[in-house]
Design an enzyme around this catalytic site. Sequence first.
Site, PDB file in Angstrom:
ATOM      1  N   ASP A 290       0.875  -1.152   0.000  1.00 64.22           N
ATOM      2  CA  ASP A 290       0.000   0.000   0.000  1.00 64.22           C
ATOM      3  C   ASP A 290       0.924   1.216   0.000  1.00 64.22           C
ATOM      4  O   ASP A 290       2.122   1.114   0.249  1.00 64.22           O
ATOM      5  CB  ASP A 290      -0.936  -0.041   1.220  1.00 64.22           C
TER       6      ASP A 290
HETATM    7  C1  GLC Z   1      -4.339   4.307  -0.133  1.00 65.28           C
HETATM    8  C2  GLC Z   1      -5.254   3.116  -0.006  1.00 65.28           C
HETATM    9  C3  GLC Z   1      -5.209   2.180  -1.191  1.00 65.28           C
HETATM   10  C4  GLC Z   1      -4.916   2.983  -2.451  1.00 65.28           C
HETATM   11  C5  GLC Z   1      -3.504   3.521  -2.310  1.00 65.28           C
HETATM   12  C6  GLC Z   1      -3.139   4.420  -3.502  1.00 65.28           C
HETATM   13  O1  GLC Z   1      -3.789   4.671   1.085  1.00 65.28           O
HETATM   14  O2  GLC Z   1      -5.159   2.341   1.186  1.00 65.28           O
HETATM   15  O3  GLC Z   1      -6.472   1.519  -1.272  1.00 65.28           O
HETATM   16  O4  GLC Z   1      -5.019   2.158  -3.613  1.00 65.28           O
HETATM   17  O5  GLC Z   1      -3.297   4.239  -1.106  1.00 65.28           O
HETATM   18  O6  GLC Z   1      -3.912   5.576  -3.467  1.00 65.28           O
END
Ligand code: GLC
Length: 753
Positions: free
Chosen positions: A249
């Site tokens: 993430d």
């Molecule tokens: C965010 C989310 C994830 C997302 C990523 C990119 O914090 O947890 O679902 O795809 O970052 O934005």
Amino acid sequence: MSDTDPQSTESESPGSATDAPPAEYDTERVEGLVDRLTLDEKIALVHGDVDPIDDATGYLPGVERLGIPPLRLVDGPTGVRSHTSTAFPSSIALAATWDPDLARDFGAALASEVRGANHDVVLAPGVNIVRVPQCGRAFEYYSEDPELAASMGAGTVEGIQSAGVVATVKHFVANNQEVGRHHASSEVGERALREIYLPAFERAVKDAGVGSVMAAYNRVDGTYMTEHRRLLTDVLKDEWGFSGFVVSDWWATSDGVAAARAGLDLDMPGVPMYEWHVREMPVDGLLGSLPDSLPRQEIADLLTTPWIPDADNPNLMLDSPFDDPLREAVTRGEVGESLLDEKVRRVLGQMERFGMLDGEQPDGDLDAPAHHDLTQEIAELGTVLLRNEDDVLPLADDADVAVVGPNADTAKVGGGGSSEVDPARATDPLSGVRERAGGEVRFARGVPRVEESEMVGGLRGWLGLGDDGGESSDPAIADALTTVREADVAVVFVQDAATETADRSLWLPGEQDELVGRVADAADRTVVVCNTGGPVRMPWAADVDAVLAGWYQGQAHGEAVGSVLYGDADPGGRLPVTFGRRLDDYPTGEKRRYPGVDDQVHYDEGVFVGYRGFDADDTEPLFPFGHGDSYADFEYGDPAAEGEVESGLTVSVPVENVSDREGREVVQVYVHDVEASVERPPTELAAFAAVDLDGGESRTVTCDLGPRDFAFYDEESEAWTVEAGEFELLVGRSSRDVRGRVTVEVETDLTAS
Ligand code: GLC
């Protein structure tokens, strides 16, 4: 296993004998590339970089020397974040359709939009279990039930990847709340992990061949998911045979060496937040433009930390742990270059699989008219008719209608955070009713608008000031009451404002509860339409004539709700989550279970999540899992089961639409282990099938079940176990509306996979 067309044959249920799909890419070609890459080029393929076009959520520059193009990743589960694009209904609305075929159609349409924006990977679907009703991202997920979440997730992945885009199933795993998401540890027992939290990811890998899995921010049993070797490597890659890449993430990776060894393959976004998306965060744009000579990081810490969501994430301002730290570890021999090669192989493998190495990806279509129609279909089929006293719905064409509600003149497109989409157009409920109505339509706001971040009502609920229903002196309510008294029926639109990075209250924000109560007292008939990101308390539920749960409806909000209110479309939805009467009724009522104590969230309820807990505690919900009425009426014949549990059996049940109009029915099959030696939930959803029947039409609906549908995960033997003895199959309209039962006998203990 579940299907929407009961006549079709079923594939095996998850975890069945079928092995993981083959790597599905030209391993020889990929190996040839890996052999020719320098160390620096390999490092550049395992962490993100600044996107020169500045619109991808994540970006890999590629290696031009070897013909490896850039790789562009983009959010999200309900549309393309980086462009003006189609805003599809929230994931929980899609789940409420209980229609994996529709999920496939949605996935293909989403992928077409992703390709239209010239991206290659979509960071979707989110399949985390809605373990607590407060889960801030419940709108971005599917369900409290693993079978429903797994079926809808696999369908979405199949649809996305059928259109030439890599799907990223997220957030692996046990990321079930927003409070403390960057550091809290989900203390989950192995059996609950296996039976509740892993199945949607397992089905995405084994049945849908997902190309990418996103490692979550949180810890599981004390270990960060980006560093969790047992789950990332032993389970995901070795046991399930996952051949794609594990991406972190965003800013979730802390220790590059530990993460590399554990099985993380790609660190995103790979740049500090003040260099990422300069366009999206003007403050960061400013910082990005500062001369290198200035202490940019200290300035960033000073100026931006309070403004940055997730300010409690220490990695936001750091360079990628997969850049210098990993390169140096390989150079020192602390991490073998072969381990780095494996990561590069997994990334290049998916690029080769989806034709990216040859520029052979399909064209796409951003903001396509056909996609607008699909958002309306999903919103209609995902709308759940919770209550309909005296058939107040559908509305008569010539009814005089009073539309009431703080935001009734604004489309409730989606929730907040990384899933946000900016559609070219969106229709609001008031316009939708006006467009469809034959009679007069009046509008009264009633109470102040619910702003996207406002959760005032929630705070009042949390403080227990709840539904004291105190008289409001607000003249706007008085004006609304005058309006409703002049109409045949009042339709009250209420909503909440869920967002990533915050959990949600079960109380409607602002004075909406009071508004509904006062309208119900004043109007001849009252219909309430809830556009919420998950379960909400409804202190007025018994006082109104009809209630629809519409979730976040995407850009065709107005058309969809107009079509359902006037009966052009049957509200086809069934609840993917339990609506409880009060917080304490949920199995996670204790503080140590939610939001947790000392940065640990104790999943003490084990497998008794959602309806499994309500049923085990014999607690009456407000509206049960799987519940949803129809404008049509369905009668069930006697169910039957053919086949053996071990080799798979088929449950069949005649269903007749005894009304004079078409309608959608969702037949649900739950399993009850009559003689279990371990504590098991009273019933567990095993399969379902959504069918459309014309008035007077009958059909025999079939659902296929495999041994895994009867099994529990035995921690001792570390195996899926079906104990010999009697099982009862409950066939019906919800977890609490059983229309028929079939008993099956298992002669000897079985092990499923
Ligand atoms: C965010 C989310 C994830 C997302 C990523 C990119 O914090 O947890 O679902 O795809 O970052 O934005």
